[in-house]
Design a protein around this motif. Structure first.
Motif, PDB file in Angstrom:
ATOM      1  N   ILE A  27      12.152 -37.695 -11.585  1.00 57.21           N
ATOM      2  CA  ILE A  27      12.844 -36.974 -12.440  1.00 57.21           C
ATOM      3  C   ILE A  27      13.516 -35.905 -12.015  1.00 57.21           C
ATOM      4  N   LYS A  28      14.798 -35.664 -12.289  1.00 59.76           N
ATOM      5  CA  LYS A  28      15.474 -34.397 -11.770  1.00 59.76           C
ATOM      6  C   LYS A  28      15.433 -33.329 -12.385  1.00 59.76           C
ATOM      7  N   LYS A  29      15.990 -32.454 -12.065  1.00 60.21           N
ATOM      8  CA  LYS A  29      15.795 -31.053 -12.550  1.00 60.21           C
ATOM      9  C   LYS A  29      16.708 -30.891 -13.943  1.00 60.21           C
ATOM     10  N   GLU A  31      16.358 -33.078 -16.449  1.00 59.71           N
ATOM     11  CA  GLU A  31      16.616 -34.163 -16.964  1.00 59.71           C
ATOM     12  C   GLU A  31      15.411 -34.212 -18.077  1.00 59.71           C
ATOM     13  N   VAL A  32      15.669 -35.147 -19.159  1.00 60.39           N
ATOM     14  CA  VAL A  32      14.636 -35.516 -20.241  1.00 60.39           C
ATOM     15  C   VAL A  32      14.246 -37.050 -20.124  1.00 60.39           C
ATOM     16  N   PHE A  33      13.359 -37.233 -19.707  1.00 60.10           N
ATOM     17  CA  PHE A  33      12.682 -38.581 -19.237  1.00 60.10           C
ATOM     18  C   PHE A  33      12.048 -39.390 -20.280  1.00 60.10           C
ATOM     19  N   LYS A 177      15.827 -28.356 -24.131  1.00 62.42           N
ATOM     20  CA  LYS A 177      16.937 -29.402 -23.153  1.00 62.42           C
ATOM     21  C   LYS A 177      18.172 -28.635 -22.906  1.00 62.42           C
ATOM     22  N   THR A 182      13.072 -29.266 -17.753  1.00 61.75           N
ATOM     23  CA  THR A 182      12.802 -30.630 -17.148  1.00 61.75           C
ATOM     24  C   THR A 182      11.656 -31.168 -18.039  1.00 61.75           C
ATOM     25  N   CYS A 197      16.397 -37.715 -25.152  1.00 58.19           N
ATOM     26  CA  CYS A 197      16.439 -38.205 -23.674  1.00 58.19           C
ATOM     27  C   CYS A 197      17.725 -38.729 -23.116  1.00 58.19           C
ATOM     28  N   ASP A 198      17.619 -38.514 -21.607  1.00 58.32           N
ATOM     29  CA  ASP A 198      18.596 -38.857 -20.738  1.00 58.32           C
ATOM     30  C   ASP A 198      18.374 -40.155 -20.131  1.00 58.32           C
ATOM     31  N   ARG A 199      17.102 -40.528 -20.040  1.00 53.99           N
ATOM     32  CA  ARG A 199      16.693 -41.590 -19.166  1.00 53.99           C
ATOM     33  C   ARG A 199      15.504 -42.339 -19.722  1.00 53.99           C
ATOM     34  N   GLN A 213      19.447 -45.586 -18.044  1.00 53.08           N
ATOM     35  CA  GLN A 213      20.115 -44.140 -18.817  1.00 53.08           C
ATOM     36  C   GLN A 213      20.540 -44.711 -20.121  1.00 53.08           C
TER      37      GLN A 213
END
Length: 322
Positions: A27-29, A31-33, A177, A182, A197-199, A213
């Motif tokens: 999970i990137k900085k 990002e909403v997973f 968000k 994160t 969510c992004d992903r 994605q």
């Protein structure tokens, strides 16, 4: 972009071949997973290992470079967490518990905690053991968000909330968000995941089966339309003309003068031009949702879905060639 969460081949074995196996994602900085799967699939087990509540049998997970198991105290002092099963002490009030957690998090004041209590409309002075599930959920949300952490881990965070409070929670999540927080969130509410969510990763029987994605689902290259023609003559002509072109795949219902048609997005203009030659009763674009995507992996074709339509069309096309 900076990696905040790294999960590499995380494995935990239980009896009867249960557990999680080689679970891997990052999970990137900012990002909403989203984390999807039914009860028992391994969502909560994975989250507990990420937070260092359980020791893995294999693999590794880190948060901001800190080992989840060895450095769990440091990790949990900073982030916000809503557990899948809320368990509070039997003594004291909700507000007393909020104050204790604020001390643990070294918070200078409780102004934002009070604001959250007002937003979620509950009385924090009720004793914890007398609280309903919904009230306990609200206390857990306040504690997780009140220090405005730069990372949140949310395991079914709206469980027990009524629809109005679910909407309020969604607004809160979108605010965080926007601020660049994160977020790792498991939920069974597809609309909630789609909204923020992004992903998303789907876990089944302890294994990650897809990681996608959400923008790829929303903006699929392949388009599907359902069309009904005003009369049988136009229907037959359209069916004949569309069938002649290899880049269109068609499933027709002769009795209703209807057809499903699937094609690559680059042929959209040609499709519209061809359709203008006929009298149309209605036309609907069928867009794949997260729920449809999820059902591809969990329903084994029992539900007539977006994927079923395309499969049916392509199978018919294959049969014609044979």
């Amino acid at each position: 972009m900076e990696l905040i969460v790294s999960v590499d081949k995380l494995t935990k074995h239980y009896k009867n071949d249960k557990g999680i196996f080689d679970v891997t994602f990052n999970i990137k900085k900012g990002e909403v997973f989203g984390f999807l799967g039914p009860n028992g699939a391994g969502k909560t087990t994975t989250i507990r290992h990420i937070l260092g509540f359980q020791k893995q049998d294999g693999g590794k997970c880190t948060i901001k470079g800190l080992d989840s198991w060895k450095d769990s105290v440091k990790i949990n002092a900073k982030l916000g967490y809503v557990a899948g099963e809320i368990v509070f002490p039997n003594s004291g009030t909700g507000w007393k518990f909020i104050q204790q957690m604020a001390q643990y998090k070294s918070m200078p004041n409780l102004d934002y905690a009070k604001e959250l209590v007002n937003r979620f409309q509950f009385n924090p002075n009720v004793r914890l053991k007398a609280m309903s599930k919904g009230m306990k959920q609200k206390v857990a949300i306040v504690v997780a968000f009140m220090n405005k952490p730069d990372m949140l881990v949310l395991d079914e965070p709206t469980s027990g909330l009524d629809p109005l409070m679910q909407l309020e929670f969604d607004k809160l999540l979108l605010e965080f968000k926007k601020a660049g927080t994160t977020i790792l969130m498991s939920s069974h509410i597809f609309s909630e995941i789609e909204k923020v969510c992004d992903r998303v990763a789907i876990i089944k029987e302890g294994k990650i089966i897809t990681d996608v994605q959400l923008s790829d689902i929303r903006h699929a290259i392949e388009k599907t339309y359902k069309i009904e023609f005003l009369d049988s003559t136009d229907f037959k002509n359209a069916k004949s003309n569309f069938t002649k072109k290899k880049f269109y795949n068609i499933k027709a219902n002769d009795k209703k003068n209807q057809m499903y048609i699937v094609f690559d997005d680059k042929y959209t203009n040609e499709f519209i031009n061809e359709l203008s030659n006929y009298k149309i009763k209605f036309i609907n674009q069928i867009q794949e949702s997260l729920e449809e995507y999820f059902m591809q992996y969990y329903n084994n074709g029992e539900k007539f879905s977006f994927k079923d339509i395309k499969k049916s069309i392509l199978n018919e096309k294959k049969g014609e060639k044979e």
